[in-house]
Design a protein around this motif. Structure first.
Motif, mmCIF file in Angstrom:
data_model
loop_
_atom_site.group_PDB
_atom_site.id
_atom_site.type_symbol
_atom_site.label_atom_id
_atom_site.label_comp_id
_atom_site.label_asym_id
_atom_site.label_seq_id
_atom_site.Cartn_x
_atom_site.Cartn_y
_atom_site.Cartn_z
ATOM 1 N N ARG A 33 -3.294 -0.584 9.981
ATOM 2 C CA ARG A 33 -2.325 0.877 9.040
ATOM 3 C C ARG A 33 -2.433 0.449 7.702
ATOM 4 O O ARG A 33 -2.645 1.492 7.086
ATOM 5 N N LYS A 34 -2.568 -1.144 6.947
ATOM 6 C CA LYS A 34 -2.969 -1.142 5.671
ATOM 7 C C LYS A 34 -4.216 -0.027 5.391
ATOM 8 O O LYS A 34 -4.946 -0.429 4.086
ATOM 9 N N ALA A 35 -5.243 -0.673 6.627
ATOM 10 C CA ALA A 35 -6.582 -0.554 5.685
ATOM 11 C C ALA A 35 -6.830 1.291 5.661
ATOM 12 O O ALA A 35 -7.389 1.594 5.088
ATOM 13 N N MET A 84 -9.658 -7.616 6.949
ATOM 14 C CA MET A 84 -8.130 -6.194 7.377
ATOM 15 C C MET A 84 -9.090 -5.887 8.717
ATOM 16 O O MET A 84 -10.097 -5.381 9.348
ATOM 17 N N MET A 85 -7.834 -6.031 9.972
ATOM 18 C CA MET A 85 -8.306 -5.413 10.988
ATOM 19 C C MET A 85 -8.857 -4.525 11.025
ATOM 20 O O MET A 85 -8.324 -3.641 10.341
ATOM 21 N N PRO A 86 -9.832 -3.970 12.034
ATOM 22 C CA PRO A 86 -10.411 -2.563 12.161
ATOM 23 C C PRO A 86 -9.296 -1.092 12.358
ATOM 24 O O PRO A 86 -8.286 -1.508 13.519
ATOM 25 N N TYR A 87 -8.612 0.146 11.601
ATOM 26 C CA TYR A 87 -8.008 0.725 12.218
ATOM 27 C C TYR A 87 -6.629 -0.061 11.740
ATOM 28 O O TYR A 87 -6.005 1.221 12.551
ATOM 29 N N THR A 116 1.053 -1.744 -0.182
ATOM 30 C CA THR A 116 -0.134 0.288 -0.474
ATOM 31 C C THR A 116 0.987 1.606 -0.041
ATOM 32 O O THR A 116 1.568 1.335 -0.621
ATOM 33 N N ILE A 117 0.014 2.419 -0.231
ATOM 34 C CA ILE A 117 1.044 3.914 -0.108
ATOM 35 C C ILE A 117 0.736 4.333 1.442
ATOM 36 O O ILE A 117 -0.335 4.742 1.536
ATOM 37 N N ARG A 118 1.531 4.189 1.833
ATOM 38 C CA ARG A 118 1.517 5.429 3.093
ATOM 39 C C ARG A 118 1.131 6.505 2.733
ATOM 40 O O ARG A 118 1.503 7.061 1.665
ATOM 41 N N LYS A 119 1.053 8.035 4.079
ATOM 42 C CA LYS A 119 0.681 8.599 4.041
ATOM 43 C C LYS A 119 1.850 9.986 3.434
ATOM 44 O O LYS A 119 1.319 10.790 2.899
#
Length: 166
Positions: free
Chosen positions: A63-65, A58-61, A33-36
């Motif tokens: 980083r990848k989500a 994905m798990m809630p909250y 994915t692409i970070r902030k």
């Protein structure tokens, strides 16, 4: 062009089946994915093929989500497995991950998969599918993109140029 897994299956049924089989060999794969800040993030992930779609849960909250909520571009690489012979090849799907918030769709998915809840659910819109393998003495690269016919490129041991065969 918006597309889904069914579009790929319809356009390239044998290729789609091979890609799906490759992903289903192992449970865990690698998601990019692409970070902030614009840099890449690589994490583990499970994929699910269901109802003509490719899903990412994905798990809630996580980083990848959060990355995908901010920028839906992604690539998911099939687990290469043990050893270094690449017998089963290398498979990657790139595209957009669209978060699904419709309670009926989530309930239908949960009813069949029973993921740990709560979770984020993303439907894949593939923009490129690539499979790379070794066949005999040749490197074979198969690609598909929406709106285009699939391509197969074969490359020998370096003494000859790569050639497109389809």
């Amino acid at each position: 062009m918006v597309t889904n897994w069914t579009d790929f299956q319809t356009a390239e049924p044998q290729f789609a089946q091979a890609v799906r089989r490759r992903f289903e060999q192992y449970k865990h794969h690698v998601l990019a994915t692409i970070r902030k800040d614009g840099s890449p993030r690589v994490t583990g992930l499970e994929v699910t093929f269901l109802h003509g779609e490719l899903w990412l849960g994905m798990m809630p909250y996580s980083r990848k989500a959060q990355d995908l909520q901010r920028d839906p571009r992604f690539a998911v690489q099939a687990n290469p497995g043990a050893g270094d012979d690449m017998r089963d090849g290398d498979v990657r799907v790139s595209g957009r991950a669209v978060e699904v918030t419709d309670p009926e769709v989530i309930a239908r998915f949960s009813g069949e998969i029973a993921p740990p809840e709560p979770f984020h659910l993303f439907r894949v819109e593939p923009t490129e599918v690539v499979a790379t393998s070794i066949e005999g003495e040749e490197l074979v690269v198969r690609t598909w993109r929406p709106g285009r016919r699939g391509r197969t490129i074969r490359r020998g041991n370096g003494d000859e140029p790569a050639r497109e065969v389809s």
